[in-house]
Motif scaffolding. Structure first.
Motif, PDB file in Angstrom:
ATOM      1  N   SER A 188      17.455  13.771  -9.079  1.00 29.40           N
ATOM      2  CA  SER A 188      17.909  14.555 -10.044  1.00 29.40           C
ATOM      3  C   SER A 188      18.770  13.373 -11.412  1.00 29.40           C
ATOM      4  N   TYR A 189      18.639  12.076 -11.394  1.00 32.13           N
ATOM      5  CA  TYR A 189      17.898  11.207 -11.720  1.00 32.13           C
ATOM      6  C   TYR A 189      17.905  10.959 -13.386  1.00 32.13           C
ATOM      7  N   PHE A 190      16.138  11.160 -12.970  1.00 34.46           N
ATOM      8  CA  PHE A 190      15.651  11.119 -13.519  1.00 34.46           C
ATOM      9  C   PHE A 190      15.288  12.357 -14.442  1.00 34.46           C
ATOM     10  N   ALA A 191      15.611  13.580 -14.293  1.00 31.29           N
ATOM     11  CA  ALA A 191      15.602  14.326 -15.610  1.00 31.29           C
ATOM     12  C   ALA A 191      16.241  13.725 -16.156  1.00 31.29           C
ATOM     13  N   MET A 192      17.639  13.713 -15.748  1.00 33.12           N
ATOM     14  CA  MET A 192      18.986  13.472 -16.428  1.00 33.12           C
ATOM     15  C   MET A 192      19.139  12.127 -17.432  1.00 33.12           C
ATOM     16  N   SER A 193      17.724  11.101 -16.816  1.00 33.68           N
ATOM     17  CA  SER A 193      18.169  10.412 -18.130  1.00 33.68           C
ATOM     18  C   SER A 193      16.860   9.908 -18.797  1.00 33.68           C
ATOM     19  N   SER A 194      15.901  11.458 -18.589  1.00 35.74           N
ATOM     20  CA  SER A 194      14.671  11.420 -19.651  1.00 35.74           C
ATOM     21  C   SER A 194      13.531  10.235 -19.208  1.00 35.74           C
ATOM     22  N   LEU A 195      13.198  10.349 -17.559  1.00 34.26           N
ATOM     23  CA  LEU A 195      12.425   9.445 -17.332  1.00 34.26           C
ATOM     24  C   LEU A 195      11.324  10.365 -17.134  1.00 34.26           C
ATOM     25  N   ASP A 196      10.025   9.121 -17.396  1.00 31.29           N
ATOM     26  CA  ASP A 196       7.992   9.824 -16.992  1.00 31.29           C
ATOM     27  C   ASP A 196       7.982   9.358 -16.177  1.00 31.29           C
ATOM     28  N   ALA A 197       7.393   9.659 -15.054  1.00 31.64           N
ATOM     29  CA  ALA A 197       6.139   9.275 -14.374  1.00 31.64           C
ATOM     30  C   ALA A 197       4.853   8.669 -15.246  1.00 31.64           C
ATOM     31  N   ALA A 198       4.346   7.798 -15.475  1.00 33.14           N
ATOM     32  CA  ALA A 198       3.172   6.871 -15.821  1.00 33.14           C
ATOM     33  C   ALA A 198       2.040   7.215 -15.143  1.00 33.14           C
ATOM     34  N   GLU A 199       2.520   6.827 -14.027  1.00 31.66           N
ATOM     35  CA  GLU A 199       1.824   6.862 -12.566  1.00 31.66           C
ATOM     36  C   GLU A 199       2.035   7.634 -11.025  1.00 31.66           C
ATOM     37  N   GLY A 200       1.758   7.754 -10.957  1.00 31.25           N
ATOM     38  CA  GLY A 200       2.147   8.763  -9.664  1.00 31.25           C
ATOM     39  C   GLY A 200       2.841   9.447  -9.226  1.00 31.25           C
ATOM     40  N   ARG A 201       4.056   9.758  -8.861  1.00 26.12           N
ATOM     41  CA  ARG A 201       5.072  10.433  -9.243  1.00 26.12           C
ATOM     42  C   ARG A 201       6.736  10.497  -9.523  1.00 26.12           C
ATOM     43  N   LEU A 202       7.574  10.987  -9.147  1.00 24.43           N
ATOM     44  CA  LEU A 202       9.134  10.272  -8.789  1.00 24.43           C
ATOM     45  C   LEU A 202       9.684  10.684  -8.105  1.00 24.43           C
ATOM     46  N   LEU A 203      10.750  10.066  -6.970  1.00 25.82           N
ATOM     47  CA  LEU A 203      11.033  10.607  -6.418  1.00 25.82           C
ATOM     48  C   LEU A 203      11.644  11.888  -6.865  1.00 25.82           C
ATOM     49  N   GLU A 204      11.356  12.400  -5.016  1.00 22.32           N
ATOM     50  CA  GLU A 204      12.045  13.860  -4.932  1.00 22.32           C
ATOM     51  C   GLU A 204      13.275  14.254  -3.631  1.00 22.32           C
ATOM     52  N   GLN A 205      13.662  14.992  -3.524  1.00 17.12           N
ATOM     53  CA  GLN A 205      14.609  15.295  -3.271  1.00 17.12           C
ATOM     54  C   GLN A 205      14.227  14.798  -2.113  1.00 17.12           C
ATOM     55  N   THR A 206      13.118  15.816  -0.418  1.00 12.07           N
ATOM     56  CA  THR A 206      12.798  15.248   0.601  1.00 12.07           C
ATOM     57  C   THR A 206      12.704  13.518   0.684  1.00 12.07           C
ATOM     58  N   ASP A 207      12.096  12.755  -0.202  1.00 14.85           N
ATOM     59  CA  ASP A 207      12.105  11.912   0.186  1.00 14.85           C
ATOM     60  C   ASP A 207      13.676  11.544   0.483  1.00 14.85           C
ATOM     61  N   GLY A 208      14.843  12.143   0.232  1.00 10.20           N
ATOM     62  CA  GLY A 208      16.001  11.441   0.393  1.00 10.20           C
ATOM     63  C   GLY A 208      16.548  11.859   1.535  1.00 10.20           C
ATOM     64  N   ASN A 209      16.331  13.467   1.791  1.00  8.87           N
ATOM     65  CA  ASN A 209      16.051  14.353   2.879  1.00  8.87           C
ATOM     66  C   ASN A 209      15.798  13.777   4.508  1.00  8.87           C
ATOM     67  N   HIS A 210      14.839  12.995   4.169  1.00 10.68           N
ATOM     68  CA  HIS A 210      13.722  12.226   5.025  1.00 10.68           C
ATOM     69  C   HIS A 210      14.298  11.066   5.137  1.00 10.68           C
ATOM     70  N   TYR A 211      14.306  10.220   4.848  1.00 16.48           N
ATOM     71  CA  TYR A 211      15.698   8.953   4.460  1.00 16.48           C
ATOM     72  C   TYR A 211      13.714   8.163   4.769  1.00 16.48           C
ATOM     73  N   ARG A 212      12.999   8.330   3.453  1.00 16.80           N
ATOM     74  CA  ARG A 212      11.967   7.822   3.814  1.00 16.80           C
ATOM     75  C   ARG A 212      11.856   6.638   2.015  1.00 16.80           C
ATOM     76  N   GLN A 213      10.646   5.530   3.281  1.00 14.89           N
ATOM     77  CA  GLN A 213      11.217   3.965   2.034  1.00 14.89           C
ATOM     78  C   GLN A 213       9.999   3.808   0.832  1.00 14.89           C
ATOM     79  N   VAL A 214      10.553   4.924   0.008  1.00 15.28           N
ATOM     80  CA  VAL A 214       9.434   5.000  -0.853  1.00 15.28           C
ATOM     81  C   VAL A 214      10.505   4.378  -2.264  1.00 15.28           C
ATOM     82  N   ALA A 215       9.122   3.943  -3.209  1.00 16.32           N
ATOM     83  CA  ALA A 215       9.854   3.144  -4.826  1.00 16.32           C
ATOM     84  C   ALA A 215       9.436   3.355  -5.665  1.00 16.32           C
ATOM     85  N   VAL A 216       9.758   4.270  -6.603  1.00 11.51           N
ATOM     86  CA  VAL A 216       9.114   3.648  -8.299  1.00 11.51           C
ATOM     87  C   VAL A 216      10.018   2.610  -8.322  1.00 11.51           C
ATOM     88  N   LEU A 217       8.652   2.176  -9.828  1.00 16.93           N
ATOM     89  CA  LEU A 217       8.976   0.893 -10.018  1.00 16.93           C
ATOM     90  C   LEU A 217       8.627   1.278 -12.051  1.00 16.93           C
TER      91      LEU A 217
END
Length: 415
Positions: A133-162
């Motif tokens: 939810s950090y991105f929506a509350m900070s008015s941040l958008d992705a130019a490429e790819g996607r933002l982090l999703e809740q399932t990323d944290g739920n499944h402890y995925r090692q993904v990153a947004v730059l």
């Protein structure tokens, strides 16, 4: 001869007089040049800083609250931990259970970066572990790819947004999506890059905000499970809360402050930041700055106006015979007065235009040397030029009136 031709002829004669007395005219113009130049330069820097600050504050959400953990070191931290575990996800659970006016929340944990690199490069960027939810509350958008999703944290995925800057540092070829980066001892796959139009300012009045251009974002749960943190440190670095419409953020902040004080055993180990208050404080500071600059500009233009009056009075003495001749040939008092007013207005307008150019160059020089943002407000520029010309007319009125009232016979005899 129509009125337009009369004024054009008057302007031409005014430039002729200025050319005839180059040094005296240049000295007279200095007051106008310095006044307008200083105002335009400072207001340009102030306008740029204000827009940058407003963008940063708005990105936080004017109706949001931010709770920041305090950096406590050494024995002081051990003493605090006897009563408080610091900012924690349990605090958020307590907020949801007791404060119904909080609509949404996000959490962040800053990561101490020992190393950050990819196969193509290295970076000194900061790393933030955040909820989705950090991105929506900070008015941040992705130019490429996607933002982090809740399932990323739920499944402890090692993904990153730059952020866009760190993306260029780690992947100079521009191909960041799908690539791997190493943060300390863990590898993360890049799934998104933020839009390049995001904020660059990282603090307002000492409060750390924004700075997303040069930041890496990873899932909070993944970081808490797989990265190492300093013992006794807060689980969260900050919590952002969205306040419902119709609720005063300042009053909501008092409720949050009271809740956290009780949960943290009375320890002062957190700070509640109200962006709406920061916005009001910044606007008040900017208003004071504009008033001070207006006073400085007024003094400079006053000096310039006195200079214009002096040169016009000196011109009357030099051109007494010319004035008498015009009057003898049938020129009216209004014709003489108009000519002298045109000359004073031309002098002030010339000084204003030169001052405007000097101010723009000075603002760019300040921006280049200090790295400060600059922006130009058309209304400020027009106001500065308008006041400058008004000063020329105002201080030229008395000499024009004096020249118009000269007795033509006395004027011819004096020559």
């Amino acid at each position: 001869m129509n009125s337009i031709q009369i004024y054009l002829t008057g302007i031409k004669q005014a430039f002729g007089e200025m050319h005839h007395h180059k040094l005296r005219t240049a000295l007279t113009l200095l007051g106008m040049i310095f006044g307008v130049g200083a105002v335009v330069a400072m207001l340009s820097v102030g306008e740029g800083a204000e827009r940058e600050a407003l963008k940063t504050i708005e990105s936080m959400g004017v109706r949001n609250l931010v709770i920041e953990s305090k950096d406590i070191q050494g024995d002081g931290l051990k003493t605090v931990r006897e009563h408080s575990i610091g900012l924690h996800l349990r605090d958020i659970e307590a907020i949801k259970a007791t404060l119904p006016f909080i609509e949404q929340w996000s959490a962040e944990r800053r990561v101490d970066v020992l190393s950050l690199f990819s196969a193509s490069g290295r970076s000194d960027a900061s790393v933030a572990a955040v909820t989705s939810s950090y991105f929506a509350m900070s008015s941040l958008d992705a130019a490429e790819g996607r933002l982090l999703e809740q399932t990323d944290g739920n499944h402890y995925r090692q993904v990153a947004v730059l952020g866009p800057e760190v993306a260029r540092s780690l992947f100079p070829d521009g191909q960041a999506l799908g690539q791997n980066i190493k943060i300390n001892q863990q590898w993360f796959k890049v799934v998104g890059v933020l839009a390049s139009g995001e904020l660059s300012q990282s603090n307002i009045a000492g409060v750390k905000l924004g700075g997303e251009r040069n930041k890496v974002f990873i899932p909070l749960n993944t970081a808490l499970k797989k990265l190492h943190f300093t013992p006794l440190s807060d689980q969260l670095s900050s919590i952002k809360l969205a306040v419902s419409d119709g609720v005063d953020p300042s009053l909501a902040a008092q409720s949050v402050q009271h809740l956290f004080t009780r949960r943290h055993g009375g320890e002062n180990d957190f700070t509640v930041i109200v962006p709406a208050d920061l916005l009001a404080q910044h606007q008040q500071t900017q208003t004071i700055f504009n008033i001070v600059m207006a006073c400085v500009a007024g003094i400079s233009l006053l000096v310039g106006g006195i200079g214009i009056m002096n040169i016009m009075l000196a011109t009357i003495l030099e051109r007494t015979g010319e004035i008498g001749l015009f009057r003898a040939l049938g020129a009216k008092q209004s014709d003489i007065a108009r000519q002298f007013l045109i000359e004073s207005t031309v002098i002030s307008a010339t000084g204003g235009i030169i001052g405007l150019l000097v101010g723009l160059v000075l603002a760019l020089a300040i921006a280049t040397a200090a790295g400060w943002p600059v922006a130009w407000s058309l209304s400020s520029i027009l106001l500065a030029l308008g006041v400058c010309m008004a000063v020329g007319v105002g201080f030229g009125f008395y000499p024009a009136k004096k020249a118009a009232k000269l007795d033509p016979i006395v004027a011819l005899q004096r020559d």
